[in-house]
Design a protein around this motif. Sequence first.
Motif, short mmCIF file in Angstrom:
data_model
loop_
_atom_site.label_atom_id
_atom_site.label_comp_id
_atom_site.label_asym_id
_atom_site.label_seq_id
_atom_site.Cartn_x
_atom_site.Cartn_y
_atom_site.Cartn_z
N GLU A 1 0.65 -1.32 0.09
CA GLU A 1 0.10 -0.09 -0.05
C GLU A 1 0.95 1.44 0.05
OE1 GLU A 1 -3.27 2.34 2.62
OE2 GLU A 1 -3.01 0.00 3.22
N ALA A 2 2.07 1.10 0.80
CA ALA A 2 2.89 2.15 0.88
C ALA A 2 3.61 2.81 -0.64
CB ALA A 2 3.95 2.23 1.92
N VAL A 3 4.02 1.72 -1.32
CA VAL A 3 4.82 1.90 -2.62
C VAL A 3 3.46 2.36 -3.65
CG1 VAL A 3 5.75 0.66 -4.50
CG2 VAL A 3 6.56 0.02 -2.41
N THR A 4 2.45 1.70 -3.48
CA THR A 4 1.50 2.36 -4.41
C THR A 4 1.07 3.69 -4.13
OG1 THR A 4 0.40 0.19 -4.62
CG2 THR A 4 -1.03 1.85 -5.32
N ALA A 5 0.86 3.90 -2.90
CA ALA A 5 0.53 5.63 -2.52
C ALA A 5 1.58 6.26 -2.80
CB ALA A 5 0.32 5.58 -0.98
N ALA A 6 2.99 6.03 -2.63
CA ALA A 6 4.11 6.86 -3.20
C ALA A 6 3.98 7.08 -4.41
CB ALA A 6 5.22 6.25 -2.56
N ASN A 7 3.62 6.11 -5.30
CA ASN A 7 3.67 6.20 -6.99
C ASN A 7 2.56 7.22 -7.13
OD1 ASN A 7 5.91 4.81 -7.18
ND2 ASN A 7 4.97 3.50 -8.60
N ARG A 8 1.42 7.04 -6.71
CA ARG A 8 0.22 7.93 -6.88
C ARG A 8 0.77 9.49 -6.35
NH1 ARG A 8 -5.75 6.67 -4.39
NH2 ARG A 8 -6.75 8.19 -5.69
N ARG A 9 1.30 9.54 -5.33
CA ARG A 9 1.67 10.86 -4.91
C ARG A 9 2.76 11.60 -5.91
NH1 ARG A 9 6.42 10.14 -0.81
NH2 ARG A 9 7.06 9.57 -2.96
#
Length: 390
Positions: A314-322
Amino acid sequence: MTDADIRRVRATPSGPSAGLDLDAVRRAADAAHRGSREAQRERRLTDGAVTALENAGFARHFVPRRWGGAEGTFAEVFRAAATVGEGCASAAWCAVLWAAHGRFAALLPEEGQKEIWGEGPDVRIAAALMPPTGSASRVPGGWLLQGEWDLASGVDHAHWVLLAAPETGEQGWPVRVFAVPARLVTVRDTWNATGLRATGSNTIVLGATVVPDGRTVPLAALLAGDGGEDVPRCHAAPAHLAGGLMFCAPAVGAARRALVVWTRWARTATPDGVRPLDRGSVRERFARSAAEIEAAELLLRTAADRADAGAITEAVTAANRRDAALAVDWLATAVDRLFRTGGAHLRDAEGELHRHWSDILTVASHGALRLEPAAEAYARSLDADRGGDA
């Protein structure tokens, strides 16, 4: 982080992809550039650009290898779409979406995949997924699908379409995605935007049509990616892991080209013998914009590398989205600064800089690249990574 947070996936091999030929990508960029004026005028890509994009391998890039596809990487398609974006952002937009929609179609049941790719992997797929519209109801042998869907980029040149519709009569109105041959839909000419004019992001109309079970999948499953064992990395990825950076690729290419066009103007002397670039204020704006464009691309390349390797959390996905949301904002800010600094002739509505400027601002306005929901997801991921503790 628990074991459940980490997807077990087969890493996509590095090296040349069977789906994207770099020389063919450059030829596609040239074809898109040559046809850009006609494409702008007609509000759809030229046939020559479409053929060149197919030859470059965009449609087959994420198609399963058993159907002749490449199961390629996100970094490859990002670089290729950015290259095409230097010639025409609309062409790059359609190209990267045809690739992305092939990735989605790879999550359909086997029989549906065979219908789409049984005769070859170079199948262009348009989609209208968000927001879901129309209606779908259970009937013997499948689903009765009908309705109207907006903003289907590249649909004029598509062989298939993916349409998202709620299940009528079901509690909570769950949404399913349906694959429909393009020959069964009617396309209404409704796209007349200021930017990305040649994407032909028109409206799809479908009368009551039975879609078999083999050509449908729940939207939630499609957005989550394939969480099974030993699946290709590109099919395991959830939509938000790489969706934003692929949306940004056309803007990266357009920003690169905008900088070239602007620099040509800035280095040309006026009748009094003074170049715009000789002025301190212009040099400062040039430096800022050039740095922001380079920084945005570096940020997105890093995001693409994260999408291609490592744990899917979830953290990696959110970082890419950011990072996608921030990068496209930098691109829009940089090119808008160049546009406002340029002379009157450089801002001509028929000029190349104007096209790139309006294309980039249109990309930046896409709902998938809004910073507010991306920031919310990023903050939420930090709490999840800590188990909810402050």
